[in-house]
Design a protein around this motif. Structure first.
Motif, PDB file in Angstrom:
ATOM      1  N   GLU A  91     -11.511 -15.037  10.495  1.00 16.51           N
ATOM      2  CA  GLU A  91     -12.014 -14.913  11.871  1.00 16.51           C
ATOM      3  C   GLU A  91     -13.494 -15.299  11.985  1.00 16.51           C
ATOM      4  OE1 GLU A  91     -10.660 -11.733  14.238  1.00 16.51           O
ATOM      5  OE2 GLU A  91      -8.948 -11.289  12.967  1.00 16.51           O
TER       6      GLU A  91
ATOM      7  N   ILE B 287      -0.463 -11.596  14.802  1.00 16.15           N
ATOM      8  CA  ILE B 287      -1.053 -10.528  15.622  1.00 16.15           C
ATOM      9  C   ILE B 287      -1.785  -9.530  14.722  1.00 16.15           C
ATOM     10  CG2 ILE B 287       0.655 -10.790  17.470  1.00 16.15           C
ATOM     11  CD1 ILE B 287       2.148  -8.388  16.342  1.00 16.15           C
ATOM     12  N   ASN B 288      -2.515  -8.607  15.302  1.00 18.00           N
ATOM     13  CA  ASN B 288      -3.247  -7.584  14.547  1.00 18.00           C
ATOM     14  C   ASN B 288      -2.285  -6.873  13.577  1.00 18.00           C
ATOM     15  OD1 ASN B 288      -4.995  -6.777  17.548  1.00 18.00           O
ATOM     16  ND2 ASN B 288      -5.836  -7.896  15.829  1.00 18.00           N
ATOM     17  N   GLY B 289      -2.702  -6.781  12.350  1.00 17.35           N
ATOM     18  CA  GLY B 289      -1.892  -6.056  11.373  1.00 17.35           C
ATOM     19  C   GLY B 289      -0.792  -6.892  10.730  1.00 17.35           C
ATOM     20  N   ALA B 290      -0.736  -8.176  11.030  1.00 16.74           N
ATOM     21  CA  ALA B 290       0.336  -9.038  10.506  1.00 16.74           C
ATOM     22  C   ALA B 290       0.258  -9.215   8.984  1.00 16.74           C
ATOM     23  CB  ALA B 290       0.288 -10.406  11.187  1.00 16.74           C
ATOM     24  N   GLY B 291      -0.959  -9.133   8.450  1.00 20.42           N
ATOM     25  CA  GLY B 291      -1.118  -9.292   6.999  1.00 20.42           C
ATOM     26  C   GLY B 291      -2.040 -10.419   6.582  1.00 20.42           C
ATOM     27  N   LYS B 292      -2.746 -11.016   7.552  1.00 19.60           N
ATOM     28  CA  LYS B 292      -3.598 -12.173   7.271  1.00 19.60           C
ATOM     29  C   LYS B 292      -4.726 -11.830   6.296  1.00 19.60           C
ATOM     30  CE  LYS B 292      -4.671 -12.504  11.627  1.00 19.60           C
ATOM     31  NZ  LYS B 292      -3.907 -11.373  12.174  1.00 19.60           N
ATOM     32  N   THR B 293      -5.470 -10.787   6.619  1.00 19.94           N
ATOM     33  CA  THR B 293      -6.615 -10.425   5.776  1.00 19.94           C
ATOM     34  C   THR B 293      -6.146  -9.976   4.390  1.00 19.94           C
ATOM     35  OG1 THR B 293      -7.985  -9.862   7.679  1.00 19.94           O
ATOM     36  CG2 THR B 293      -8.602  -8.869   5.595  1.00 19.94           C
ATOM     37  N   THR B 294      -5.046  -9.249   4.359  1.00 14.43           N
ATOM     38  CA  THR B 294      -4.513  -8.803   3.063  1.00 14.43           C
ATOM     39  C   THR B 294      -4.154 -10.006   2.194  1.00 14.43           C
ATOM     40  OG1 THR B 294      -3.604  -6.877   4.188  1.00 14.43           O
ATOM     41  CG2 THR B 294      -2.765  -7.340   1.978  1.00 14.43           C
TER      42      THR B 294
ATOM     43  N   TYR C  36       0.888  -1.165   0.000  1.00 15.39           N
ATOM     44  CA  TYR C  36       0.000   0.000   0.000  1.00 15.39           C
ATOM     45  C   TYR C  36       0.928   1.216   0.000  1.00 15.39           C
ATOM     46  CZ  TYR C  36      -3.762  -3.191   1.430  1.00 15.39           C
ATOM     47  OH  TYR C  36      -4.683  -4.208   1.486  1.00 15.39           O
TER      48      TYR C  36
ATOM     49  N   GLN D 271     -13.784 -10.940   6.984  1.00 15.77           N
ATOM     50  CA  GLN D 271     -13.682 -10.468   8.372  1.00 15.77           C
ATOM     51  C   GLN D 271     -14.799  -9.482   8.687  1.00 15.77           C
ATOM     52  OE1 GLN D 271      -9.752  -9.095   9.444  1.00 15.77           O
ATOM     53  NE2 GLN D 271     -10.327  -8.687  11.554  1.00 15.77           N
TER      54      GLN D 271
ATOM     55  N   HIS E 168      -7.794 -15.579  16.122  1.00 12.65           N
ATOM     56  CA  HIS E 168      -6.933 -15.196  17.244  1.00 12.65           C
ATOM     57  C   HIS E 168      -7.108 -16.176  18.405  1.00 12.65           C
ATOM     58  CE1 HIS E 168      -5.331 -11.591  15.507  1.00 12.65           C
ATOM     59  NE2 HIS E 168      -6.545 -11.219  15.148  1.00 12.65           N
TER      60      HIS E 168
ATOM     61  N   PHE F 222       4.176   1.057   2.072  1.00 13.15           N
ATOM     62  CA  PHE F 222       4.048   0.074   3.142  1.00 13.15           C
ATOM     63  C   PHE F 222       3.851  -1.327   2.571  1.00 13.15           C
ATOM     64  CE2 PHE F 222       1.373  -2.339   6.110  1.00 13.15           C
ATOM     65  CZ  PHE F 222       2.241  -2.365   7.199  1.00 13.15           C
TER      66      PHE F 222
ATOM     67  N   ALA G 296       2.498  -4.745   3.144  1.00  9.29           N
ATOM     68  CA  ALA G 296       1.589  -5.465   4.051  1.00  9.29           C
ATOM     69  C   ALA G 296       1.833  -6.971   3.979  1.00  9.29           C
ATOM     70  CB  ALA G 296       0.144  -5.146   3.701  1.00  9.29           C
TER      71      ALA G 296
HETATM   72  N1  LIG Z   1      -6.399  -0.541   2.248  1.00  8.28           N
HETATM   73  C1  LIG Z   1      -5.291  -0.383   2.991  1.00  8.28           C
HETATM   74  N2  LIG Z   1      -4.519   0.709   2.858  1.00  8.28           N
HETATM   75  C2  LIG Z   1      -3.387   0.856   3.593  1.00  8.28           C
HETATM   76  N3  LIG Z   1      -2.948  -0.040   4.505  1.00  8.28           N
HETATM   77  C3  LIG Z   1      -3.681  -1.145   4.674  1.00  8.28           C
HETATM   78  C4  LIG Z   1      -4.898  -1.384   3.943  1.00  8.28           C
HETATM   79  N4  LIG Z   1      -5.406  -2.580   4.329  1.00  8.28           N
HETATM   80  C5  LIG Z   1      -4.555  -3.052   5.268  1.00  8.28           C
HETATM   81  N5  LIG Z   1      -3.528  -2.201   5.477  1.00  8.28           N
HETATM   82  C6  LIG Z   1      -2.413  -2.403   6.418  1.00  8.28           C
HETATM   83  O1  LIG Z   1      -1.796  -3.632   6.132  1.00  8.28           O
HETATM   84  C7  LIG Z   1      -1.396  -4.278   7.344  1.00  8.28           C
HETATM   85  C8  LIG Z   1      -1.988  -5.662   7.393  1.00  8.28           C
HETATM   86  O2  LIG Z   1      -3.389  -5.562   7.577  1.00  8.28           O
HETATM   87  P1  LIG Z   1      -4.334  -6.825   7.626  1.00  8.28           P
HETATM   88  O3  LIG Z   1      -5.730  -6.347   7.643  1.00  8.28           O
HETATM   89  O4  LIG Z   1      -3.926  -7.747   6.542  1.00  8.28           O
HETATM   90  O5  LIG Z   1      -3.927  -7.454   9.033  1.00  8.28           O
HETATM   91  P2  LIG Z   1      -4.512  -8.723   9.778  1.00  8.28           P
HETATM   92  O6  LIG Z   1      -3.364  -9.651   9.997  1.00  8.28           O
HETATM   93  O7  LIG Z   1      -5.693  -9.233   9.080  1.00  8.28           O
HETATM   94  O8  LIG Z   1      -4.901  -8.095  11.203  1.00  8.28           O
HETATM   95  P3  LIG Z   1      -6.178  -8.392  12.174  1.00  8.28           P
HETATM   96  O9  LIG Z   1      -5.769  -9.548  13.034  1.00  8.28           O
HETATM   97  O10 LIG Z   1      -6.244  -7.131  12.982  1.00  8.28           O
HETATM   98  O11 LIG Z   1      -7.373  -8.624  11.341  1.00  8.28           O
HETATM   99  C9  LIG Z   1      -1.844  -3.359   8.492  1.00  8.28           C
HETATM  100  O12 LIG Z   1      -0.743  -2.571   8.903  1.00  8.28           O
HETATM  101  C10 LIG Z   1      -2.909  -2.501   7.862  1.00  8.28           C
HETATM  102  O13 LIG Z   1      -2.980  -1.242   8.462  1.00  8.28           O
END
Ligand SMILES: Nc1ncnc2c1ncn2[C@@H]1O[C@H](COP(=O)(O)OP(=O)(O)OP(=O)(O)O)[C@@H](O)[C@H]1O
Ligand SMILES: [Mg+2]
Length: 241
Positions: free
Chosen positions: A159, A36-43, A12, A82, A190, A15, A17
């Motif tokens: 999740e 953990i939160n923000g690790a990149g799973k959903t991405t 992004y 999610q 989690h 950054f 991800a």
């Molecule tokens: N559309 C976006 N624009 C910019 N940054 C993004 C975007 N989507 C996600 N991110 C960033 O990418 C990183 C990974 O986010 P992601 O949602 O994949 O985490 P996650 O592992 O699913 O976390 P969680 O457990 O909180 O769901 C985070 O730092 C998030 O802020």
């Protein structure tokens, strides 16, 4: 169906991800992504389901390449995201039917599958209620129903038990156990107990990188810990193992 992931990256702007990950998911295994939160799973899941564009890398579903066979792939996968993506003004039943129809199922087949899934997930009481009046946990169940109605070969659950009460969570575990080995399941959670109970293998993702992939029991053994939670924490903290 197997999934081969090669050098997959999502940026992004500046950054990163998801950072150059490569791994395979085996046919009909239940594979969990922990981090953990923000690790990149959903991405990662969004890239694998075509909900967001990858920056780099390749993904294959069996021999199908996501770059050239996206429509074919979309027909055989489904996701319970999610954030619940239910249409609030439609009823539970209409929401489920709607997804079946989008996937091109006939009216009869859509109705039959919808009824089956309503029974499977114990949604009978709610089938004619509008989605907007459902509690958070019930919406989660509806979202799962919408992902199963299309009989996917690959199911993504981001999740799935977030916000579910203890009984609903146990019901969902039982359901996932029933689905296991009938389809490839990719799960994020989690709840370590959930990952331990359900997964054949677990990938630990940290700062966009996969730092470990193994079976739950091997993760515990190799870290000389007593539970997946302890193993996870130890691995994340980068302690010597
Ligand atoms: N559309 C976006 N624009 C910019 N940054 C993004 C975007 N989507 C996600 N991110 C960033 O990418 C990183 C990974 O986010 P992601 O949602 O994949 O985490 P996650 O592992 O699913 O976390 P969680 O457990 O909180 O769901 C985070 O730092 C998030 O802020
Ligand atoms: Mg997430």
């Amino acid at each position: 169906m197997t999934i081969k992931i090669k050098n997959l990256t999502k940026k992004y702007k500046d950054f990163v991800a998801v950072n150059n990950v490569s791994f395979d998911i085996k046919n009909n295994e239940t594979f969990s992504l922990l981090g953990i939160n923000g690790a990149g799973k959903t991405t990662l899941i969004k890239m694998l389901t075509g909900l967001t564009k990858k920056t780099n890398g390749e993904v294959f579903y069996d021999e199908l390449n996501m770059d050239t066979n996206l429509n074919e792939i979309k027909q055989i996968i489904n996701i319970s995201p999610q954030e619940n993506a239910v249409a609030e003004s439609l009823t539970v039943k209409e929401n489920i039917m709607f997804i079946a129809k989008i996937y091109g199922f006939s009216k009869e087949k859509s109705l039959k599958n919808t009824e089956n899934i309503i029974n499977l997930l114990n949604l009978q009481e709610f089938e004619n209620k509008k989605a907007k009046i459902l509690s958070g946990g019930m919406q989660r169940r509806l979202s799962l129903a919408m992902s199963l109605v299309t009989e996917p070969k690959v199911l993504f659950l981001d999740e799935p038990t977030l916000g579910l009460d203890v009984l609903a969570r146990e019901q969902l575990w039982d359901l996932i156990k029933k689905l296991k080995r009938k389809m490839t399941i990719i799960l994020t959670t989690h709840y370590m107990e959930e990952a331990e109970k359900l997964s054949n293998r677990i990938a630990i993702i940290h700062n966009g990188k996969i730092i470990k992939i193994d079976t739950p029991s091997s993760l515990i053994k190799s870290t000389k810990t007593k539970s997946l939670e302890q193993a996870f924490v130890k691995i994340i903290k980068g302690e010597k193992i």
